[in-house]
Enzyme design. Structure first.
Site, mmCIF file in Angstrom:
data_model
loop_
_atom_site.group_PDB
_atom_site.id
_atom_site.type_symbol
_atom_site.label_atom_id
_atom_site.label_comp_id
_atom_site.label_asym_id
_atom_site.label_seq_id
_atom_site.Cartn_x
_atom_site.Cartn_y
_atom_site.Cartn_z
ATOM 1 N N SER A 134 -27.447 -6.698 -13.663
ATOM 2 C CA SER A 134 -28.906 -6.611 -13.652
ATOM 3 C C SER A 134 -29.480 -7.353 -12.444
ATOM 4 C CB SER A 134 -29.444 -7.210 -14.946
ATOM 5 O OG SER A 134 -30.831 -7.151 -14.949
ATOM 6 N N GLY A 135 -30.356 -6.695 -11.707
ATOM 7 C CA GLY A 135 -30.977 -7.315 -10.535
ATOM 8 C C GLY A 135 -30.227 -7.047 -9.242
ATOM 9 N N THR A 139 -31.654 0.334 -9.082
ATOM 10 C CA THR A 139 -32.819 1.219 -9.105
ATOM 11 C C THR A 139 -33.378 1.377 -7.699
ATOM 12 O OG1 THR A 139 -33.251 0.515 -11.353
ATOM 13 C CG2 THR A 139 -35.091 1.527 -10.195
ATOM 14 N N ASN A 190 -34.430 -10.136 -13.657
ATOM 15 C CA ASN A 190 -35.003 -9.180 -12.717
ATOM 16 C C ASN A 190 -36.457 -8.903 -13.101
ATOM 17 O OD1 ASN A 190 -35.624 -7.014 -11.097
ATOM 18 N ND2 ASN A 190 -33.984 -5.674 -11.842
ATOM 19 N N SER A 193 -36.767 -4.993 -14.287
ATOM 20 C CA SER A 193 -35.497 -4.565 -14.867
ATOM 21 C C SER A 193 -35.651 -3.251 -15.634
ATOM 22 C CB SER A 193 -35.008 -5.667 -15.817
ATOM 23 O OG SER A 193 -33.765 -5.331 -16.327
ATOM 24 N N SER A 194 -34.747 -2.316 -15.371
ATOM 25 C CA SER A 194 -34.787 -1.030 -16.082
ATOM 26 C C SER A 194 -34.345 -1.270 -17.519
ATOM 27 C CB SER A 194 -33.815 -0.030 -15.455
ATOM 28 O OG SER A 194 -33.957 -0.034 -14.066
ATOM 29 N N GLY A 417 -27.857 -2.738 -15.838
ATOM 30 C CA GLY A 417 -26.650 -3.466 -15.435
ATOM 31 C C GLY A 417 -26.139 -4.387 -16.524
ATOM 32 N N GLU A 419 -25.335 -7.412 -18.754
ATOM 33 C CA GLU A 419 -26.257 -8.506 -19.080
ATOM 34 C C GLU A 419 -25.602 -9.567 -19.941
ATOM 35 O OE1 GLU A 419 -30.620 -6.328 -19.035
ATOM 36 O OE2 GLU A 419 -29.761 -6.865 -20.960
HETATM 37 P P1 ATP Z 1 -31.532 -3.787 -13.678
HETATM 38 O O1 ATP Z 1 -30.142 -3.508 -14.154
HETATM 39 O O2 ATP Z 1 -32.102 -5.038 -14.288
HETATM 40 O O3 ATP Z 1 -32.455 -2.630 -13.795
HETATM 41 P P2 ATP Z 1 -31.269 -3.261 -10.833
HETATM 42 O O4 ATP Z 1 -29.863 -3.348 -10.391
HETATM 43 O O5 ATP Z 1 -31.825 -1.910 -11.059
HETATM 44 O O6 ATP Z 1 -31.438 -4.203 -12.114
HETATM 45 P P3 ATP Z 1 -33.388 -3.492 -8.911
HETATM 46 O O7 ATP Z 1 -34.570 -3.467 -9.810
HETATM 47 O O8 ATP Z 1 -33.056 -2.258 -8.184
HETATM 48 O O9 ATP Z 1 -32.145 -4.051 -9.752
HETATM 49 O O10 ATP Z 1 -33.548 -4.649 -7.819
HETATM 50 C C1 ATP Z 1 -34.113 -5.900 -8.124
HETATM 51 C C2 ATP Z 1 -35.047 -6.313 -7.042
HETATM 52 O O11 ATP Z 1 -34.306 -6.663 -5.878
HETATM 53 C C3 ATP Z 1 -36.005 -5.225 -6.567
HETATM 54 O O12 ATP Z 1 -37.194 -5.218 -7.322
HETATM 55 C C4 ATP Z 1 -36.279 -5.601 -5.133
HETATM 56 O O13 ATP Z 1 -37.298 -6.585 -5.075
HETATM 57 C C5 ATP Z 1 -34.989 -6.269 -4.693
HETATM 58 N N1 ATP Z 1 -34.118 -5.355 -3.921
HETATM 59 C C6 ATP Z 1 -33.024 -4.712 -4.357
HETATM 60 N N2 ATP Z 1 -32.433 -4.014 -3.364
HETATM 61 C C7 ATP Z 1 -33.202 -4.189 -2.280
HETATM 62 C C8 ATP Z 1 -33.138 -3.719 -0.915
HETATM 63 N N3 ATP Z 1 -32.153 -2.927 -0.489
HETATM 64 N N4 ATP Z 1 -34.100 -4.137 -0.060
HETATM 65 C C9 ATP Z 1 -35.081 -4.966 -0.463
HETATM 66 N N5 ATP Z 1 -35.205 -5.446 -1.726
HETATM 67 C C10 ATP Z 1 -34.282 -5.074 -2.624
HETATM 68 MG MG MG Z 2 -32.776 -0.994 -12.600
#
Ligand code: ATP
Ligand code: MG
Length: 689
Positions: A134-135, A139, A190, A193-194, A417, A419
């Site tokens: 997660s994070g 997404t 996050n 977080s999705s 992701g 957790e």
């Molecule tokens: P979860 O499993 O909780 O949904 P996730 O893997 O989908 O987590 P994201 O929401 O995609 O995580 O990313 C978390 C945060 O990290 C985003 O909101 C963004 O601020 C930052 N982030 C991630 N990747 C990038 C990137 N390539 N460039 C800039 N910021 C990023």
């Molecule tokens: Mg996500």
């Protein structure tokens, strides 16, 4: 934060050409150049430490993408890096003769996948799996890929429906803010977080243009509507409404400035995701007009007021629990926003209807305070989950292409992701179970299958050991006894069972599993599962109830009485619904519990990074179907055979056996080596007049 993207990355020359072993000696000796190592298969020895050192050096040098054999490792920059995602860069990767030879990037994976759809004899659907905790940025990466395809696979026509002329790609991109507003929340790990899994299918026509998309979602964490861990928040949309509604809308939805809602913790935190206007505009683009939007927000405001309804313990068991004084206004407001009759709403929360006996007599039983709270929460979760599903169906009808207008698709999988929180329950068990399945899929389809294929084809190969998570999956879902089966059994038997009893049952029935652990210091009944990503302690309190996810039929019947046009759509009067409302004690169709629904979750994949690098580094980067190989090299082979000294033309029988589909890889490998060996002579022969 690290995530891994599995695209279909064939044709890389990670194995051949350059003298990688020499490079790596140089790199390991010279830390200063470590960041230039853009493929982890070049690291030697491949250990977590060397891989981490390399990734660390690259991160420090603002190099956020690194190849790892067939996968791409993406590091979350945690800062805006717009130059890394510009349309110009997208075009550069799209135009490159060999995108995988450019710097590692998510666009290289995207482009290679795009080419793979068409480059094979038969167009083949492709999927990109984004995995990570997660994070990590899954997404974000999925969104980047969608933007990439919106540029490189743009369709030339624009849509005129919904009175807005726009391209389908734009509309597909607009599904993101809407789905994230309703399905994402701020967690400890996050801010965005999705809280649901998503598989999006980008539909392509025969000219490789995007003509539409279809979204499939998995298991929304609806418990978040009524219960949030400390320091976490509800779904973004609730905060967006409270912060972004106009003065008139506030009046209409009874959301005065500074109002406090018990289901809306931490409202003072302002996040980027709290932008109501962005969500509204995206909804408009998806064809959800303003009156429908207002209707949605009115229903959500009704749920917020429902959360402020509290009951006081009743002194007399035969009497219903009474409303707390300050909850009287909330029930009135909630009933009016949900367009439900107030008295039946209260009665449904306070009184349980039971049918029993052969005659199916109806009894009414006053609920305890805890039962009233559960029914209130259940009502809110029911409405929110149906609203979410309905939104997904509206989005799909807005973006999905005609079945005739597309031939292939590129799938993007973005699931929640892995957790591990201080308090983990059924939600984390399901999420981590999904990630275990992803891991197993990857192990089975890449690590194991690739090695088995090498062995089958007789190639010179020494087996690389990898962490097989089968034991953990057996513990969670195995047959005949597993954590899932034990929890399901408790639901089926419907017996009163304490959290401590469930812990004992799990620990005694599954004592032999190497992946089951116990925390002696824990004050709460719990068990530990040793996942591939680390051990997680799950508390057993509430696990069975959450798994049953029971919806008292009275609640559905109540919602069917609503005069609200949206709720009428979400809860239609359906004759089938009646037949589902089987009385208690009757034989009924097997109840689909949360974990059993979750077990149908498919299309999942993930990776064990170090094993992947080992196999990719040592393995064969190019895999060509037999037929393609014959077609591609037959001419060359004939030329070589003619050119090479002392050669003789093979008889038809010899040729047949050399190229037969049963020819093992080792034979083809020898043939290919012969061809390569003879090439200089061939070039010389061609150059000689
Ligand atoms: P979860 O499993 O909780 O949904 P996730 O893997 O989908 O987590 P994201 O929401 O995609 O995580 O990313 C978390 C945060 O990290 C985003 O909101 C963004 O601020 C930052 N982030 C991630 N990747 C990038 C990137 N390539 N460039 C800039 N910021 C990023
Ligand atoms: Mg996500």
């Amino acid at each position: 934060m690290l995530q891994q993207v599995n695209g279909h990355r064939s044709g890389s020359d990670a194995q051949g050409g350059k003298s990688l072993r020499e490079d790596l000696q140089e790199f390991l000796g010279g830390e200063a150049l470590l960041h230039e190592l853009d493929d982890l298969t070049k690291v030697n020895p491949v250990t977590l430490e060397t891989v981490l050192r390399c990734l660390q050096a690259r991160y420090a040098a603002d190099m956020f993408y690194t190849s790892a054999g067939c996968t791409l490792v993406a590091l979350n920059p945690f800062k805006p890096v717009p130059q890394l995602y510009s349309p110009a860069l997208m075009r550069e990767y799209h135009a490159a003769p060999q995108p995988q030879k450019l710097r590692p990037h998510i666009f290289a994976v995207g482009e290679q996948t795009y080419r793979n759809v068409q480059s094979l004899i038969e167009p083949v659907n492709q999927s990109i799996i984004v995995s990570g905790e997660s994070g990590a940025g899954k997404t974000w990466t999925s969104r980047c890929l969608m933007k990439f395809y919106a540029v490189v696979a743009a369709s030339p026509t624009s849509l005129e429906s919904h009175k807005i002329a726009e391209r389908i790609e734009q509309r597909i991109l607009n599904s993101n803010p809407v789905m994230e507003a309703f399905g994402n929340a701020c967690t400890l790990r996050n801010n965005n977080s999705s809280r649901f899994g998503k598989f999006i299918q980008l539909q392509l026509n025969s000219a490789q243009q995007m003509t539409g998309a279809a979204v499939q979602t998995y298991l929304l964490e609806k418990t978040r509507v009524t219960c949030q861990a400390s320091s976490e928040r509800n779904f973004h949309i609730f905060y967006q409404i409270c912060k972004g509604a106009s003065v008139d809308e506030r009046l209409q939805w009874h959301l005065p400035e500074g109002a406090s809602f018990s289901w809306l913790p931490n409202p003072e935190r302002t996040l980027e995701e709290d932008c109501f206007q962005v969500t509204r505009e995206a909804m408009l683009h998806l064809g959800i007009d303003i009156p429908t939007q207002n209707n949605i927000f009115q229903v959500l405001a009704g749920l917020l007021h429902l959360g402020n309804i509290w009951f006081a313990d009743s002194k007399d068991e035969a009497q219903s629990c009474q409303l707390m004084d300050d909850a009287k206004c909330s029930i009135r407001t909630s009933a009016s926003l949900l367009q439900l009759p107030e008295d039946p709403l209260l009665e449904t929360l306070q009184i349980r209807t039971i049918r029993a006996g052969r005659q199916q007599q109806v009894f009414q039983k006053p609920c305890s305070r805890a039962e009233c709270d559960t029914r209130r929460d259940c009502l809110a979760k029911l409405v929110y989950a149906r609203l979410f599903d309905w939104l997904v169906s509206v989005i799909n009808s807005s973006i999905c292409a005609d079945p005739d207008s597309w031939t292939t698709f590129i799938g993007l999988l973005d699931v929640y992701g892995f957790e591990s929180f201080p308090n983990n329950s059924l939600e984390q068990l399901c999420i981590n179970y999904a990630n275990e399945k992803l891991q197993q899929h990857f192990v089975a389809h890449y690590l194991r299958a690739q090695q088995e294929e090498y062995a089958f084809e007789g190639l010179d190969w020494s087996f690389v050991n990898y962490q097989d998570n089968q034991a953990c999956l057996d513990l969670i879902e195995g047959s005949p006894i597993s954590i899932c089966s034990l929890i399901n059994e408790e639901c089926r038997l419907n017996r009163p069972s304490s959290a401590a009893q469930l812990q004992t049952r799990i620990e005694s029935a599954l004592a032999g599993s190497p992946c089951l652990g116990h925390n002696k210091l824990s004050r709460e009944p719990s068990f530990i599962v040793v996942h591939y990503a680390g051990p997680v302690q799950y508390h057993t309190a509430g696990l069975v109830e959450k798994n049953k996810d029971p919806v008292p039929p009275e609640l559905t019947r109540l919602l069917q009485q609503s005069q609200d046009s949206l709720l009428k759509v979400l809860f239609p009067m359906d004759p089938e619904e009646k037949s589902q409302e089987e009385p208690s004690g009757q034989s009924r169709a097997p109840v689909l519990t949360v974990v059993s629904k979750f077990k149908v979750l498919s299309q999942l994949e993930a990776c064990g990074l170090v094993e992947t690098i080992h196999i990719s580094a040592a393995g064969f980067p190019i895999r060509i179907p037999h037929q393609n190989f014959v077609e591609r090299y037959e001419l060359l082979r004939r030329l070589c055979t003619r050119t090479s000294p002392g050669s003789h033309s093979p008889s038809p029988d010899e040729r047949h056996s050399e190229w037969s589909p049963h020819t093992k890889g080792a034979t083809l490998q020898t043939l290919l080596q012969d061809i390569l060996h003879t090439l200089p002579a061939l070039t010389q022969a061609a150059a000689t007049p």
